[in-house]
Design a protein around this motif. Structure first.
Motif, PDB file in Angstrom:
ATOM      1  N   ARG A  92     -22.019  -9.963 -20.967  1.00 18.67           N
ATOM      2  CA  ARG A  92     -21.757  -9.555 -19.585  1.00 18.67           C
ATOM      3  C   ARG A  92     -20.544  -8.645 -19.490  1.00 18.67           C
ATOM      4  O   ARG A  92     -20.505  -7.711 -18.693  1.00 18.67           O
ATOM      5  CB  ARG A  92     -21.487 -10.769 -18.719  1.00 18.67           C
ATOM      6  CG  ARG A  92     -22.407 -11.037 -17.538  1.00 18.67           C
ATOM      7  CD  ARG A  92     -22.545  -9.917 -16.602  1.00 18.67           C
ATOM      8  NE  ARG A  92     -23.814  -9.913 -15.948  1.00 18.67           N
ATOM      9  CZ  ARG A  92     -23.996  -9.969 -14.642  1.00 18.67           C
ATOM     10  NH1 ARG A  92     -22.953 -10.040 -13.861  1.00 18.67           N
ATOM     11  NH2 ARG A  92     -25.192  -9.958 -14.137  1.00 18.67           N
TER      12      ARG A  92
ATOM     13  N   LEU B  21     -23.636   4.202 -13.573  1.00 20.26           N
ATOM     14  CA  LEU B  21     -23.288   4.759 -12.261  1.00 20.26           C
ATOM     15  C   LEU B  21     -22.697   6.149 -12.407  1.00 20.26           C
ATOM     16  O   LEU B  21     -23.024   7.067 -11.660  1.00 20.26           O
ATOM     17  CB  LEU B  21     -22.293   3.844 -11.545  1.00 20.26           C
ATOM     18  CG  LEU B  21     -22.856   2.547 -10.990  1.00 20.26           C
ATOM     19  CD1 LEU B  21     -21.747   1.705 -10.411  1.00 20.26           C
ATOM     20  CD2 LEU B  21     -23.881   2.836  -9.926  1.00 20.26           C
ATOM     21  N   ILE B  22     -21.813   6.320 -13.396  1.00 18.19           N
ATOM     22  CA  ILE B  22     -21.189   7.629 -13.577  1.00 18.19           C
ATOM     23  C   ILE B  22     -22.255   8.661 -13.905  1.00 18.19           C
ATOM     24  O   ILE B  22     -22.340   9.718 -13.282  1.00 18.19           O
ATOM     25  CB  ILE B  22     -20.142   7.595 -14.706  1.00 18.19           C
ATOM     26  CG1 ILE B  22     -18.981   6.697 -14.318  1.00 18.19           C
ATOM     27  CG2 ILE B  22     -19.643   8.985 -15.009  1.00 18.19           C
ATOM     28  CD1 ILE B  22     -17.923   6.616 -15.384  1.00 18.19           C
TER      29      ILE B  22
ATOM     30  N   LEU C 140     -31.881   2.639 -14.982  1.00 18.34           N
ATOM     31  CA  LEU C 140     -31.891   1.407 -14.194  1.00 18.34           C
ATOM     32  C   LEU C 140     -32.838   0.397 -14.800  1.00 18.34           C
ATOM     33  O   LEU C 140     -32.540  -0.787 -14.889  1.00 18.34           O
ATOM     34  CB  LEU C 140     -32.296   1.696 -12.750  1.00 18.34           C
ATOM     35  CG  LEU C 140     -31.223   2.370 -11.912  1.00 18.34           C
ATOM     36  CD1 LEU C 140     -31.739   2.610 -10.514  1.00 18.34           C
ATOM     37  CD2 LEU C 140     -29.982   1.519 -11.858  1.00 18.34           C
TER      38      LEU C 140
ATOM     39  N   MET D 146     -22.960  -0.885 -16.678  1.00 16.14           N
ATOM     40  CA  MET D 146     -23.285  -0.569 -15.287  1.00 16.14           C
ATOM     41  C   MET D 146     -22.430   0.588 -14.792  1.00 16.14           C
ATOM     42  O   MET D 146     -22.931   1.532 -14.177  1.00 16.14           O
ATOM     43  CB  MET D 146     -23.093  -1.833 -14.430  1.00 16.14           C
ATOM     44  CG  MET D 146     -23.027  -1.612 -12.981  1.00 16.14           C
ATOM     45  SD  MET D 146     -24.385  -1.290 -11.916  1.00 16.14           S
ATOM     46  CE  MET D 146     -25.912  -1.441 -12.429  1.00 16.14           C
ATOM     47  N   VAL D 147     -21.129   0.543 -15.086  1.00 12.02           N
ATOM     48  CA  VAL D 147     -20.280   1.626 -14.591  1.00 12.02           C
ATOM     49  C   VAL D 147     -20.670   2.947 -15.241  1.00 12.02           C
ATOM     50  O   VAL D 147     -20.714   3.996 -14.595  1.00 12.02           O
ATOM     51  CB  VAL D 147     -18.787   1.311 -14.834  1.00 12.02           C
ATOM     52  CG1 VAL D 147     -17.932   2.423 -14.317  1.00 12.02           C
ATOM     53  CG2 VAL D 147     -18.415   0.019 -14.146  1.00 12.02           C
TER      54      VAL D 147
ATOM     55  N   THR E 189     -24.856   9.403 -10.864  1.00 10.40           N
ATOM     56  CA  THR E 189     -24.535   9.901  -9.532  1.00 10.40           C
ATOM     57  C   THR E 189     -23.573  11.069  -9.553  1.00 10.40           C
ATOM     58  O   THR E 189     -22.947  11.372  -8.564  1.00 10.40           O
ATOM     59  CB  THR E 189     -23.904   8.792  -8.678  1.00 10.40           C
ATOM     60  OG1 THR E 189     -22.714   8.353  -9.331  1.00 10.40           O
ATOM     61  CG2 THR E 189     -24.843   7.641  -8.518  1.00 10.40           C
TER      62      THR E 189
ATOM     63  N   PHE F 212     -31.546   8.809 -12.360  1.00 15.54           N
ATOM     64  CA  PHE F 212     -31.325   7.898 -13.477  1.00 15.54           C
ATOM     65  C   PHE F 212     -32.337   8.128 -14.579  1.00 15.54           C
ATOM     66  O   PHE F 212     -32.376   7.399 -15.550  1.00 15.54           O
ATOM     67  CB  PHE F 212     -31.424   6.443 -12.993  1.00 15.54           C
ATOM     68  CG  PHE F 212     -30.296   6.061 -12.069  1.00 15.54           C
ATOM     69  CD1 PHE F 212     -30.505   5.991 -10.705  1.00 15.54           C
ATOM     70  CD2 PHE F 212     -29.042   5.786 -12.557  1.00 15.54           C
ATOM     71  CE1 PHE F 212     -29.475   5.647  -9.856  1.00 15.54           C
ATOM     72  CE2 PHE F 212     -28.012   5.438 -11.720  1.00 15.54           C
ATOM     73  CZ  PHE F 212     -28.230   5.370 -10.362  1.00 15.54           C
TER      74      PHE F 212
ATOM     75  N   TYR G  97     -31.263  -1.131 -17.672  1.00 12.68           N
ATOM     76  CA  TYR G  97     -30.295  -2.165 -17.286  1.00 12.68           C
ATOM     77  C   TYR G  97     -30.997  -3.457 -16.913  1.00 12.68           C
ATOM     78  O   TYR G  97     -30.576  -4.545 -17.307  1.00 12.68           O
ATOM     79  CB  TYR G  97     -29.441  -1.670 -16.119  1.00 12.68           C
ATOM     80  CG  TYR G  97     -28.368  -2.637 -15.712  1.00 12.68           C
ATOM     81  CD1 TYR G  97     -28.541  -3.508 -14.652  1.00 12.68           C
ATOM     82  CD2 TYR G  97     -27.177  -2.701 -16.421  1.00 12.68           C
ATOM     83  CE1 TYR G  97     -27.567  -4.414 -14.297  1.00 12.68           C
ATOM     84  CE2 TYR G  97     -26.188  -3.608 -16.069  1.00 12.68           C
ATOM     85  CZ  TYR G  97     -26.391  -4.449 -15.012  1.00 12.68           C
ATOM     86  OH  TYR G  97     -25.413  -5.356 -14.663  1.00 12.68           O
ATOM     87  N   VAL G  98     -32.071  -3.314 -16.139  1.00 13.45           N
ATOM     88  CA  VAL G  98     -32.818  -4.507 -15.742  1.00 13.45           C
ATOM     89  C   VAL G  98     -33.292  -5.261 -16.981  1.00 13.45           C
ATOM     90  O   VAL G  98     -33.073  -6.462 -17.136  1.00 13.45           O
ATOM     91  CB  VAL G  98     -34.025  -4.124 -14.864  1.00 13.45           C
ATOM     92  CG1 VAL G  98     -34.959  -5.298 -14.688  1.00 13.45           C
ATOM     93  CG2 VAL G  98     -33.551  -3.631 -13.515  1.00 13.45           C
TER      94      VAL G  98
ATOM     95  N   ILE H  85     -28.870  11.797  -4.535  1.00 12.15           N
ATOM     96  CA  ILE H  85     -27.500  11.730  -5.021  1.00 12.15           C
ATOM     97  C   ILE H  85     -27.415  11.861  -6.525  1.00 12.15           C
ATOM     98  O   ILE H  85     -26.361  11.930  -7.085  1.00 12.15           O
ATOM     99  CB  ILE H  85     -26.836  10.399  -4.650  1.00 12.15           C
ATOM    100  CG1 ILE H  85     -27.768   9.245  -5.021  1.00 12.15           C
ATOM    101  CG2 ILE H  85     -26.507  10.340  -3.204  1.00 12.15           C
ATOM    102  CD1 ILE H  85     -27.030   8.015  -5.379  1.00 12.15           C
TER     103      ILE H  85
ATOM    104  N   VAL I 111     -20.481  -4.794 -17.906  1.00  4.70           N
ATOM    105  CA  VAL I 111     -19.669  -4.120 -16.887  1.00  4.70           C
ATOM    106  C   VAL I 111     -19.580  -2.642 -17.239  1.00  4.70           C
ATOM    107  O   VAL I 111     -19.790  -1.762 -16.406  1.00  4.70           O
ATOM    108  CB  VAL I 111     -18.261  -4.741 -16.802  1.00  4.70           C
ATOM    109  CG1 VAL I 111     -17.352  -3.900 -15.948  1.00  4.70           C
ATOM    110  CG2 VAL I 111     -18.342  -6.141 -16.249  1.00  4.70           C
TER     111      VAL I 111
ATOM    112  N   ILE J  54     -34.048   3.908  -3.761  1.00  7.50           N
ATOM    113  CA  ILE J  54     -32.639   3.839  -3.351  1.00  7.50           C
ATOM    114  C   ILE J  54     -32.295   5.159  -2.713  1.00  7.50           C
ATOM    115  O   ILE J  54     -32.264   6.183  -3.401  1.00  7.50           O
ATOM    116  CB  ILE J  54     -31.720   3.657  -4.569  1.00  7.50           C
ATOM    117  CG1 ILE J  54     -32.149   2.477  -5.389  1.00  7.50           C
ATOM    118  CG2 ILE J  54     -30.299   3.514  -4.122  1.00  7.50           C
ATOM    119  CD1 ILE J  54     -31.310   2.326  -6.622  1.00  7.50           C
ATOM    120  N   GLY J  55     -32.068   5.133  -1.428  1.00  3.84           N
ATOM    121  CA  GLY J  55     -31.761   6.406  -0.784  1.00  3.84           C
ATOM    122  C   GLY J  55     -32.925   7.327  -1.038  1.00  3.84           C
ATOM    123  O   GLY J  55     -34.032   7.113  -0.588  1.00  3.84           O
ATOM    124  N   ASP J  56     -32.718   8.366  -1.825  1.00  3.58           N
ATOM    125  CA  ASP J  56     -33.841   9.226  -2.171  1.00  3.58           C
ATOM    126  C   ASP J  56     -34.239   9.081  -3.626  1.00  3.58           C
ATOM    127  O   ASP J  56     -35.069   9.814  -4.120  1.00  3.58           O
ATOM    128  CB  ASP J  56     -33.472  10.689  -1.901  1.00  3.58           C
ATOM    129  CG  ASP J  56     -33.369  10.922  -0.420  1.00  3.58           C
ATOM    130  OD1 ASP J  56     -32.383  11.522   0.021  1.00  3.58           O
ATOM    131  OD2 ASP J  56     -34.283  10.474   0.294  1.00  3.58           O
TER     132      ASP J  56
END
Lengths: 499, 662, 104
Positions: free
Chosen positions: B196, B207-208, B158, B203-204, B211, B223, B161-162, B220, B200, B91-93
């Motif tokens: 689920r 993300l926090i 990640l 996942m958030v 990144t 993980f 999460y998967v 960026i 939420v 992802i990106g780098d």
């Protein structure tokens, strides 16, 4: 040699079309066989284009250019980069599978396939055009046959308080899309004049360094014009009605490819209008997020199976638009991946819905029940499509949505959170749908339905295969797309700084 | 700029075999999945063989780990542990690899999953013997175990999460296995949706955390868990980022580990086959949340708000669920609420810093609860799927082995020495009190209350099911077959010895398994220390629970009038209605959710479409409807019109040319 | 009375033209409308002759133009009378007011 592949991709369907044209009307079998054969060749060519591109990553590999109208500076210019190559693959897959699914149509099959192939030619052309004029030409070509296809071969829906006839769906789709292309056409012509390069080619327009004020003024024309085709809120209502009214394979193309044309158009216009894009992207981000949540909530309330899938398409296109609006590599890459993933997934959905409708002649969620017993394979495939739609890892939807979430989170965390919530809402309505239609006790009238037939099984398996393949081994797709997206964003950044 | 920890410790290469465990399970899943529609017999040998191999792998990894003196290994790319496989995607780098951390935490979970997994598979062979879809059942179980193994091995968020989502999928497939039953379908749906909602947050939160800062290589963020932990300790996260990240990730853990108020799915999940409950809802999936919180514990240490939330929610869950277990009448539901309650206790333990104690309890509970569930399976098998404990009784005469095993499991969970549950509960109490007994510490008081409640409901179950006179006639009842009893006996054995081995005999060595290379904890007990007063208190409360249970249920004091009036009665109805939580959720679903979606759909049709899009069309139609009257059909109208228009045009032309009319 | 000059001819032309317009707008009989149209055409011819004679003595363009106009007028009247004849055979009257089928 390579440079003839792209024109060949257009020519093969044309030849198929001509072949069908000359066959007398009642030879259904021959017509179907020829179309399937032609679509298989197109599919193989598309696959070849994508795989060759993935090997070499050279955007000039397939370039083909010739002058069309010298006085008006229109050239017939084809070329693919990573993004277009992936889209060409998508068209190839959906074309082949759609053709196989259409073999169930019984009346006027010759006209149907002629219009269908015209549609495909238009869509192919959009993705491989490097010349803005032909881009628009093929874009329009893709929209026009939709009207006839839906109005003649589609299905009408009746609800308690209102009606949605197929004629209404077709007319609305046609008029809305033509209205939006007026906006696009204004944009194209004015850009051509202001750029003053005497050329419609993308690369010339990019180099033209159009003034910032004009860019900011004209970009909304492209944004709204292409956005309408992509299902941008609040102009999205043509899409659910259009999906529902259309016959199965047309729905597959409609949701799977046609809506991506809009997003693709926005993507390309970012390239030559960077300052405009920068100025207006906040709007796209907000509207895209609204698409996601609003589409998901609407989908939950629908009682007609096809409407659920239709609103689900609106919702997922919202993810594509959100990703585009981020204007960073990750977000845009995710958006492109989502275009492909959603295209395949929604094609699978509509194919299976078609299978169900053809057996049960009902799309009412309340009456369909326990279908997994008689239609086990169809049910399993539907569950796979459903799990993709809610972004389960291991299937293609996850990779795309993950990229988009990361990209959007960097731009605007609140929108990203709403996007994640949208994914949760998607889980709710998809699982509800599956539980209601497939699981539970099977009622008498559905207990003895035939399961999926060969003609429907092969396309569904092909589509499911791509979903799983992209989910488990996404690196092939990501690599192909990543570099092109990086180039696009770099060009955007440098162009913007300089201009 | 934060330097990425590029140099992973050089791991001994044979640790790479740890990946074979989940991969073999995936193979089993695919093979059995493809065979699921055929009628081939004996397909269950595939997962059995795979499970034995994975136990072997566990033992290898365990001994390698032990012999290398507890250093942590992070196999960053499979290339370090295996031989050069590309990252899964980029992802990106950021590169996302299938990377593994092998440390005490992993090894512990690995052991629990592989051992309980194989025992459940063996049990299922005979439990699911008559089910026509058993191949698909074993396929799903293999898938589930594979996903769970990925989850505990993962070294980046990640991948966690998967695996987390895939574990949820496995649970959905298994709970809803009997898809003909509407209740099972609804339960599976509820489980997936509730988790689920937690996801939420997960996942958030990811993300926090992932990144929030740029690394030295310009990516960026990262993980990779060890890097995240190191970054947090170096202060690369702002306070709010860390707080939100931890809180949101805990939300995900709450969903998966059934903490209040997201616990509602677990009791309903009992619709699935009983071995599934033993595996998923006792030992593995529900422990995923606890595992994640433990794995990220250093972050929670820094973010004190999150730690407080963790503690409070854990405690609330523990008490509320224990109270519900007391009034339920369905055997499996009682065990389910008991599980929720103990999960709450584990979370509470982590919150108070008793990290190692919580993990110890996780394993002890895993063995004991799985044992209890499988015994329940025995009972259901003999009684033809009866689960209401009011219809049971006196089973000790008919099913002696089951009775003994059940008794041992119940005692273990109540915390009676020298069973495993006693050691873990005691360590937890130690963590809460930090060595000083302080009766003003509300946490301590509530923990003691918990111990009382848990032994009370366990006693109730045991008495009503095995001891007291039965109310129904039993037909054709017998002890369960050997293949079903052997796994239970093995689990009983583990319940007995696990505590003793880890805490007394191999105390120094084995308990260090769970000791993370020092992060700088709150003073958390990592060893089991025998504290007489604490032991007396905990065992005392446990015994009083047993005695109270005996009087209440065996001697039937429960029907005495004092218990049937006023406070007790209203309390009883409150709890039996599950604190009206389910009703609240149903109300929210039908009134809020359904109404909102109906409104949105209506707005879309009536406003956006009919008014927004249709109205220009309608307007044009209305206008042309009026305008068409110009075509009167009469020639002289047209002629007049021509004459007038030409006159006007000429006049205008003259005006423009000469500046004046005429 | 002065010389005959352009303005006299143009006034005559205007008067004839107005009479013609009045005829077109107010007559009900189709043949009479055609008559009035002929009057208008001839008025225009008169105007053109006048302008051409007084102002364009080098090339007499107006004279040339009226030849065209007279020819076309003749042809058009022939056609128009044929249509009116057919209409009369159908409807038994030549009232233009009754011809209103091609309406909204």
């Amino acid at each position: 040699m390579d440079s003839w592949i792209l024109p060949l991709i257009l020519i093969v369907p044309v030849i198929t079309l001509l072949a069908i044209l000359f066959i007398p009307k009642n030879n259904d079998e021959t017509i179907k066989n020829i179309t399937i054969f032609g679509s298989a060749i197109s599919g193989i060519l598309s696959l070849y284009v994508f795989m060759a591109f993935a090997q070499t990553r050279d955007p000039n590999q397939f370039d083909f250019s010739m002058v069309w109208l010298r006085n008006l500076s229109i050239r017939l210019d084809f070329g693919v980069d990573g993004i277009s190559a992936l889209m060409v693959l998508l068209v190839g897959i959906v074309y082949l599978t759609g053709t196989l699914i259409s073999c169930k149509i019984t009346e006027r099959i010759k006209e149907f396939f002629i219009l269908y192939i015209l549609l495909i030619i238009g869509v192919y052309g959009v993705f491989i055009s490097q010349d803005l004029f032909f881009f628009f030409f093929f874009y329009e070509l893709a929209v026009v046959p939709m009207y006839l296809l839906i109005a003649v071969w589609g299905h009408s829906s009746e609800f308690e308080t209102f009606n949605r006839t197929k004629e209404y769906g077709a007319l609305k789709l046609m008029l809305v899309l033509v209205a939006s292309s007026v906006l696009i056409w204004i944009g194209i012509l004015s850009t051509f004049v202001v750029a003053n390069q005497n050329s419609f080619l993308f690369k010339d327009l990019i180099d033209a360094n159009i003034g910032n004020d004009f860019q900011i003024f004209i970009f909304p024309f492209f944004l709204i014009g292409f956005g309408v085709l992509a299902g941008l809120w609040p102009f999205h209502t043509w899409s659910p009605d259009g999906h529902v009214a259309a016959p199965t394979s047309v729905s597959m193309v409609h949701a799977g490819i046609l809506m991506k044309l809009g997003a693709y158009g926005i993507l390309r216009s970012i390239e030559f209008l960077p300052a405009g894009a920068q100025e207006w992207m906040w709007l796209l981000l907000i509207l895209g997020t609204i698409n996601v949540v609003y589409g998901a909530l609407s989908a939950m309330a629908q009682k007609d199976l096809k409407y659920v899938i239709g609103y689900s398409s609106v919702s997922h296109m919202g993810y594509v638009l959100m990703g585009l609006a981020t204007l960073n590599v990750i977000g845009v890459a995710g958006s492109v991946l989502q275009m492909f993933s959603h295209g395949i997934m929604t094609a699978l959905f509509f194919a299976l819905v078609g299978v169900i409708y053809e057996r049960t002649h009902s799309r009412d969620i309340e009456t369909l029940d326990g279908l997994i017993k008689p239609m086990g394979i169809a049910g399993t495939l539907f569950v796979i499509a459903g799990l993709t739609s809610l972004g389960l890892p291991g299937l293609s939807g996850f990779v795309a949505e993950l990229f988009i979430f990361i990209g959007v989170f960097q731009t605007n965390p609140l929108m990203a959170i709403l996007g994640v919530i949208g994914a949760a809402i998607t889980a709710v309505y998809i699982l509800r749908l599956i539980a209601r239609i497939f699981f539970g006790t099977v009622s008498e009238k559905w207990a003895n339905l035939p399961d999926i037939s060969k003609f429907e099984l092969i396309p569904s398996v092909i589509l499911a295969f791509f979903i799983v393949f992209m989910g488990v081994l996404p690196i092939y797709f990501i690599d192909a797309v990543n570099e092109s997206v990086k180039e696009l964003i770099n060009a955007y950044l440098s162009n913007f700084v300089a201009g | 700029m934060y330097e990425l920890n590029e140099a992973a410790l050089q791991a001994p290469t044979n640790l790479g075999i740890v990946w074979w465990a989940p991969i073999l399970y995936i193979v089993s899943f695919v093979v059995l999945g493809l065979l699921s529609r055929t009628k081939i017999k004996y397909t269950y040998f595939v997962p059995i063989i795979v499970s034995f191999i994975s136990i072997g792998i566990f033992i290898t990894v365990f001994s390698t780990y032990v012999s290398h003196s507890w250093e942590r290994y992070s196999c960053d790319t499979i290339g370090v542990c295996w031989n050069g496989i590309d990252p899964w995607f980029v992802i990106g780098d950021i590169q996302m690899h299938f990377g593994a951390i092998i440390d005490g935490l992993t090894v512990t979970m690995l052991g629990l999953i592989t051992i309980v997994g194989s025992l459940v598979i063996i049990y299922s062979v005979s439990y699911m013997h008559d089910d026509p879809r058993k191949t698909w059942y074993f396929s799903c179980i293999s898938f589930f175990i594979a996903a769970m193994l990925f989850l505990v091995l993962a070294n980046n968020l990640l991948l966690i999460y998967v695996a987390w989502e895939l574990v949820g999928l496995g649970s959905y497939l298994l709970i809803g296995f009997w898809y003909g039953k509407q209740t099972a379908v609804d339960a599976a749906k509820k489980a997936f949706i509730t988790t689920r909602i937690g996801d939420v947050g997960l996942m958030v939160g990811i993300l926090i955390l992932g990144t929030s800062f740029t690394t030295s290589s310009g990516a960026i963020g990262t993980f990779h868990i060890p890097d995240i932990i190191l970054a947090a300790q170096q202060g690369m996260y702002s306070t709010s980022e860390l707080n939100w990240g931890c809180l949101l990730i805990f939300l995900g853990a709450m969903g998966k580990s059934a903490q209040f108020p997201l616990h509602i799915w677990l009791p309903d999940a009992m619709e699935g086959p009983t071995p599934v409950s033993a595996l998923i809802h006792a030992a593995t999936m529900v422990t995923a949340g606890i595992y994640l919180t433990a794995r990220l514990f250093p972050l929670y240490e820094i973010s004190t708000i999150a730690l407080t939330v963790v503690t409070v929610i854990g405690l609330i869950t523990a008490i509320i669920a224990a109270s519900m277990a007391l009034v339920m009448n369905d055997l499996k539901k009682i065990l389910a609420y008991s599980t929720v309650s103990h999960l709450g206790l584990m979370i509470f333990g982590i919150g108070t810093g008793g990290y190692a104690a919580a993990m110890l309890h996780l394993v002890a509970h895993g063995f004991s609860k799985a044992l209890l569930f499988l015994s329940a399976g025995n009972i259901m098998h003999s009684l033809h799927e009866e689960t209401d404990i009011r219809k049971m009784g006196n089973l000790r005469h008919y099913m002696p082995i089951t009775t003994i095993c059940f008794l041992i499991g119940a005692l273990s969970l109540s915390g009676i020495p020298p069973l495993s549950g006693y050691f873990s509960k005691d360590m937890l109490l130690h963590g809460v009190t930090h060595g000083k007994i302080d009766f003003t510490n509300i946490y301590f008081l509530l923990s003691l209350g918990f111990i009382f409640l848990s032994s009370l409901y366990m006693t109730r179950v045991f008495i009503l099911v095995f001891w007291s006179k039965s109310t129904t006639e039993y037909k054709d009842i017998h002890e369960a077959p050997k293949t079903m009893n052997i796994p239970i006996i093995i689990l009983t054995f583990f319940s007995i010895v696990f505590g003793i081995i880890t805490c007394l005999i191999y105390q120094d060595t084995l308990l260090d398994i769970m000791h993370l290379v020092t992060w700088g904890f709150l003073d958390t007990p990592l060893h089991f220390e025998f504290d007489l007063i604490l032991t007396i208190l905990s065992v005392g409360f446990a015994l009083s629970g047993i005695i109270a249970g005996y009087f209440l249920y065996q001697e039937n004091y429960v029907n005495k009038s004092v218990f049937n009036s006023g406070l007790f009665k209203s309390l009883n109805s409150l709890i039996s209605q599950k604190y009206y939580l389910d009703d609240a959720y149903n109300w929210i679903v039908s009134n809020v959710v359904n109404k909102v979606t109906a409104i949105v759909s209506y707005i879309d049709r009536a406003f956006v479409n009919d008014i927004g899009i249709n109205s220009p069309g309608e307007a044009i139609r209305a206008t042309s409807n009026k305008l068409r009257y110009i075509q009167t059909g009469k020639v002289y109208n047209y002629a007049l019109f021509i004459v007038l228009s030409i006159s006007v045009i000429v006049l205008i032309w003259i005006f423009l040319e000469t500046g004046k009319i005429l | 009375m002065g010389e005959l000059s352009l303005i006299h001819i143009q006034i005559a032309s205007i008067v004839l033209f107005s009479i013609g317009i009045y005829g077109v707008l107010s007559r009900r009989n189709a043949v009479l409308i055609l008559l009035a149209i002929e009057l208008m055409l001839n008025a225009v011819n008169l105007n053109l002759i006048g302008v051409s004679a007084f102002l364009d003595q080098s090339r007499f363009l107006g004279h040339i133009l009226i030849i065209f106009i007279i020819t076309i007028a003749a042809a058009e009247v022939a056609l128009a009378l044929a249509i009116v004849l057919k209409l009369y055979k159908e409807k038994r009257n030549t009232d233009v007011d009754k011809l209103d089928v091609l309406k909204w």
